[in-house]
Design an enzyme around this catalytic site. Structure first.
Site, mmCIF file in Angstrom:
data_model
loop_
_atom_site.group_PDB
_atom_site.id
_atom_site.type_symbol
_atom_site.label_atom_id
_atom_site.label_comp_id
_atom_site.label_asym_id
_atom_site.label_seq_id
_atom_site.Cartn_x
_atom_site.Cartn_y
_atom_site.Cartn_z
ATOM 1 N N HIS A 151 -3.200 7.374 2.468
ATOM 2 C CA HIS A 151 -3.745 5.814 1.960
ATOM 3 C C HIS A 151 -5.216 5.874 2.819
ATOM 4 O O HIS A 151 -5.262 6.003 3.940
ATOM 5 C CB HIS A 151 -2.595 4.875 2.683
ATOM 6 C CG HIS A 151 -3.222 3.653 2.300
ATOM 7 N ND1 HIS A 151 -3.735 3.159 1.438
ATOM 8 C CD2 HIS A 151 -2.984 2.574 3.340
ATOM 9 C CE1 HIS A 151 -4.107 1.493 1.388
ATOM 10 N NE2 HIS A 151 -3.451 1.406 2.698
ATOM 11 N N ASN A 209 -9.753 -0.120 0.655
ATOM 12 C CA ASN A 209 -8.287 -0.013 0.508
ATOM 13 C C ASN A 209 -7.990 -0.643 -0.800
ATOM 14 O O ASN A 209 -8.098 -1.958 -1.173
ATOM 15 C CB ASN A 209 -8.045 -0.787 1.797
ATOM 16 C CG ASN A 209 -6.245 -0.788 1.931
ATOM 17 O OD1 ASN A 209 -5.767 -0.628 0.584
ATOM 18 N ND2 ASN A 209 -5.678 -1.350 2.775
ATOM 19 N N CYS A 262 0.891 -1.256 0.036
ATOM 20 C CA CYS A 262 0.070 -0.011 0.138
ATOM 21 C C CYS A 262 0.913 1.141 0.036
ATOM 22 O O CYS A 262 0.356 2.429 -0.080
ATOM 23 C CB CYS A 262 -0.973 -0.011 1.202
ATOM 24 S SG CYS A 262 -2.009 -1.407 1.153
HETATM 25 O O1 UT7 Z 1 -2.979 -1.025 3.992
HETATM 26 C C1 UT7 Z 1 -2.794 -1.828 5.296
HETATM 27 C C2 UT7 Z 1 -3.853 -2.903 5.322
HETATM 28 N N1 UT7 Z 1 -4.492 -3.261 6.516
HETATM 29 C C3 UT7 Z 1 -5.048 -2.128 7.440
HETATM 30 O O2 UT7 Z 1 -5.043 -1.050 7.387
HETATM 31 C C4 UT7 Z 1 -5.546 -2.938 8.564
HETATM 32 C C5 UT7 Z 1 -5.352 -2.005 9.877
HETATM 33 N N2 UT7 Z 1 -6.428 -2.488 11.035
HETATM 34 C C6 UT7 Z 1 -7.777 -2.191 10.915
HETATM 35 O O3 UT7 Z 1 -8.149 -1.294 10.366
HETATM 36 C C7 UT7 Z 1 -8.334 -2.638 12.285
HETATM 37 O O4 UT7 Z 1 -7.539 -3.591 13.128
HETATM 38 C C8 UT7 Z 1 -9.675 -3.704 11.557
HETATM 39 C C9 UT7 Z 1 -10.761 -2.702 10.831
HETATM 40 C C10 UT7 Z 1 -9.058 -4.469 10.601
HETATM 41 C C11 UT7 Z 1 -10.424 -4.508 12.830
HETATM 42 O O5 UT7 Z 1 -10.743 -3.376 13.593
HETATM 43 P P1 UT7 Z 1 -10.726 -3.747 15.282
HETATM 44 O O6 UT7 Z 1 -11.308 -2.741 15.803
HETATM 45 O O7 UT7 Z 1 -9.111 -3.692 15.299
HETATM 46 O O8 UT7 Z 1 -11.215 -4.982 15.517
HETATM 47 P P2 UT7 Z 1 -10.626 -6.365 15.987
HETATM 48 O O9 UT7 Z 1 -9.962 -7.135 14.878
HETATM 49 O O10 UT7 Z 1 -9.957 -5.984 17.457
HETATM 50 O O11 UT7 Z 1 -12.184 -7.218 16.147
HETATM 51 C C12 UT7 Z 1 -13.114 -6.726 17.095
HETATM 52 C C13 UT7 Z 1 -14.115 -7.734 16.958
HETATM 53 C C14 UT7 Z 1 -13.626 -9.308 17.140
HETATM 54 O O12 UT7 Z 1 -14.715 -9.947 17.770
HETATM 55 P P3 UT7 Z 1 -14.496 -10.262 19.122
HETATM 56 O O13 UT7 Z 1 -13.336 -11.118 19.500
HETATM 57 O O14 UT7 Z 1 -14.291 -8.857 19.925
HETATM 58 O O15 UT7 Z 1 -15.776 -10.952 19.651
HETATM 59 C C15 UT7 Z 1 -13.659 -9.459 15.587
HETATM 60 O O16 UT7 Z 1 -14.034 -11.026 15.490
HETATM 61 O O17 UT7 Z 1 -14.614 -7.640 15.660
HETATM 62 C C16 UT7 Z 1 -14.775 -8.924 15.183
HETATM 63 N N3 UT7 Z 1 -14.914 -8.621 13.610
HETATM 64 C C17 UT7 Z 1 -15.985 -8.551 12.924
HETATM 65 N N4 UT7 Z 1 -17.386 -8.431 13.067
HETATM 66 C C18 UT7 Z 1 -18.190 -8.201 12.130
HETATM 67 C C19 UT7 Z 1 -13.782 -8.577 12.790
HETATM 68 N N5 UT7 Z 1 -14.126 -8.431 11.474
HETATM 69 C C20 UT7 Z 1 -15.482 -8.358 11.613
HETATM 70 C C21 UT7 Z 1 -16.299 -8.139 10.487
HETATM 71 N N6 UT7 Z 1 -17.583 -7.932 10.915
HETATM 72 N N7 UT7 Z 1 -15.993 -7.926 9.456
#
Ligand code: UT7
Length: 334
Positions: free
Chosen positions: A243, A273, A103
């Site tokens: 980005h 993204n 990215c």
């Molecule tokens: O170009 C580089 C590309 N990558 C990025 O930019 C990624 C950077 N990271 C992020 O943007 C964030 O970490 C995410 C958007 C990917 C995730 O957000 P988060 O606030 O860090 O959520 P998390 O991974 O800590 O997950 C929180 C909860 C989890 O459930 P539990 O364990 O709390 O019950 C996940 O299983 O959200 C759940 N979850 C979802 N729920 C519904 C994860 N993905 C999803 C989803 N829909 N798509």
């Protein structure tokens, strides 16, 4: 820029189960993304974006001296996507190669392209950012499949006064974070096998929260570092073009730089993204929307797999009010 016609909304994803529009919107800012169909590839999007850039600049493909394409989802393992774009636009048999910085790829490629011009080795450089990461997704992994979209965008670089154009760049990399976001298999270390396919190791794997923490720290820092390299600060920035991975990451970078929201360009809600295409698509839309005027200080900033990060500081030296799209290239795609 060039994006596929097919729109996949959060509601479409919601229907497939295990996610919701509410979760995706509040955690990322994304509402919909574009999806490349079978016959649309990184090179076809990149070629169309390049043709649009050539037409917009009124430059013939034969005048291009170098093509740099930022991508990590090329049509083939090799040859490069830049070579396919060279053929696609009908350029001469000039130098063409890819840059793989995920990215951050466009920010890296822009710096490289500008160095060809600064050194006098080239007069006209085509820099493309193109990716179709949705083809590398595991659609059963809700933590990644909601984040990405496909697209491409391109710029033409020409010589200009030293106090205009690309003023400074800051780039960085940390291979220690290679496994935070990656496609583990399909390379020479772990070639495709039935086991790889069964475990879906040929798809994007990400430790989201760790990438998030890295991104929040590095985005603002690298932008401030690039600005300091040309004696500027956040107060000098007319528009930040970041980005487009996550609205919360963008907001924290802007905050770190002391920028109010009207000096930050955001389109993550419509494209998600798009990896190496994300910064140039945002730049293209910012220009189109009249958000950038001649003399403005524009900062491009990215982060991504590698880990990699980078920022370019530009003094915009094109008169957007006077630009015309009338000049056409010698070739246009269907
Ligand atoms: O170009 C580089 C590309 N990558 C990025 O930019 C990624 C950077 N990271 C992020 O943007 C964030 O970490 C995410 C958007 C990917 C995730 O957000 P988060 O606030 O860090 O959520 P998390 O991974 O800590 O997950 C929180 C909860 C989890 O459930 P539990 O364990 O709390 O019950 C996940 O299983 O959200 C759940 N979850 C979802 N729920 C519904 C994860 N993905 C999803 C989803 N829909 N798509």
């Amino acid at each position: 820029m060039s994006v596929p016609d097919q729109v996949l909304s959060n509601y479409d994803l919601e229907k497939r189960g295990d996610t919701s529009d509410e979760w995706i919107r509040t955690r990322t800012g994304i509402q919909e993304r574009r999806i490349a169909g079978e016959s649309t590839t990184t090179s076809t999007l990149g070629t169309q974006a390049a043709l649009n850039a050539l037409r917009d600049a009124g430059i013939s493909p034969q005048a291009v001296d170098v093509i740099v394409c930022a991508t990590t989802s090329g049509d083939y393992v090799w040859p490069s996507t830049a070579c396919l774009i060279q053929q696609g636009i009908g350029a001469s048999h000039i130098c063409a190669f890819d840059v793989a910085a995920a990215c951050s790829g466009f920010v890296y490629a822009l710096d490289l392209g500008a160095q060809y011009i600064e050194s006098g080795r080239a007069e006209t450089v085509l820099v493309v950012g193109a990716d179709t990461l949705t083809k590398q997704l595991n659609w059963e992994d809700r933590s990644t499949c909601v984040l990405f979209g496909d697209g491409a965008a391109a710029v033409m670089l020409r010589p200009c006064n030293p106090d205009e154009g690309l003023l400074a760049t800051s780039l960085g990399a940390d291979g220690g974070g290679a496994e935070l976001i990656w496609v583990p298999a399909g390379g020479t270390k772990t070639p495709i096998s039935q086991c790889v396919l069964d475990k879906k190791l040929n798809t994007i794997q990400m430790r989201g929260p760790e990438v998030y923490k890295f991104a929040v720290k590095v985005m603002g820092e690298v932008a401030i570092d690039a600005l300091s390299r040309c004696g500027l600060t956040g107060a000098d920035v007319d528009l930040l073009v970041p980005h487009q991975a996550n609205i919360r990451i963008i907001q924290s970078a802007a905050e770190r730089m002391g920028l109010c929201p009207d000096r930050v360009f955001v389109n993550v809600e419509r494209y998600g993204n798009t990896s190496a295409a994300s910064v140039p698509i945002a730049l293209s839309e910012a220009v189109e929307a009249g958000r950038i005027q001649r003399g403005d200080i524009v900062v491009l900033v990215g982060f991504g797999a590698g880990l990699t990060w980078g920022a370019n500081v530009i003094r915009w030296n094109r008169d957007e009010s006077g630009h015309t799209k009338a000049e056409s290239t010698t070739k246009d795609l269907e």
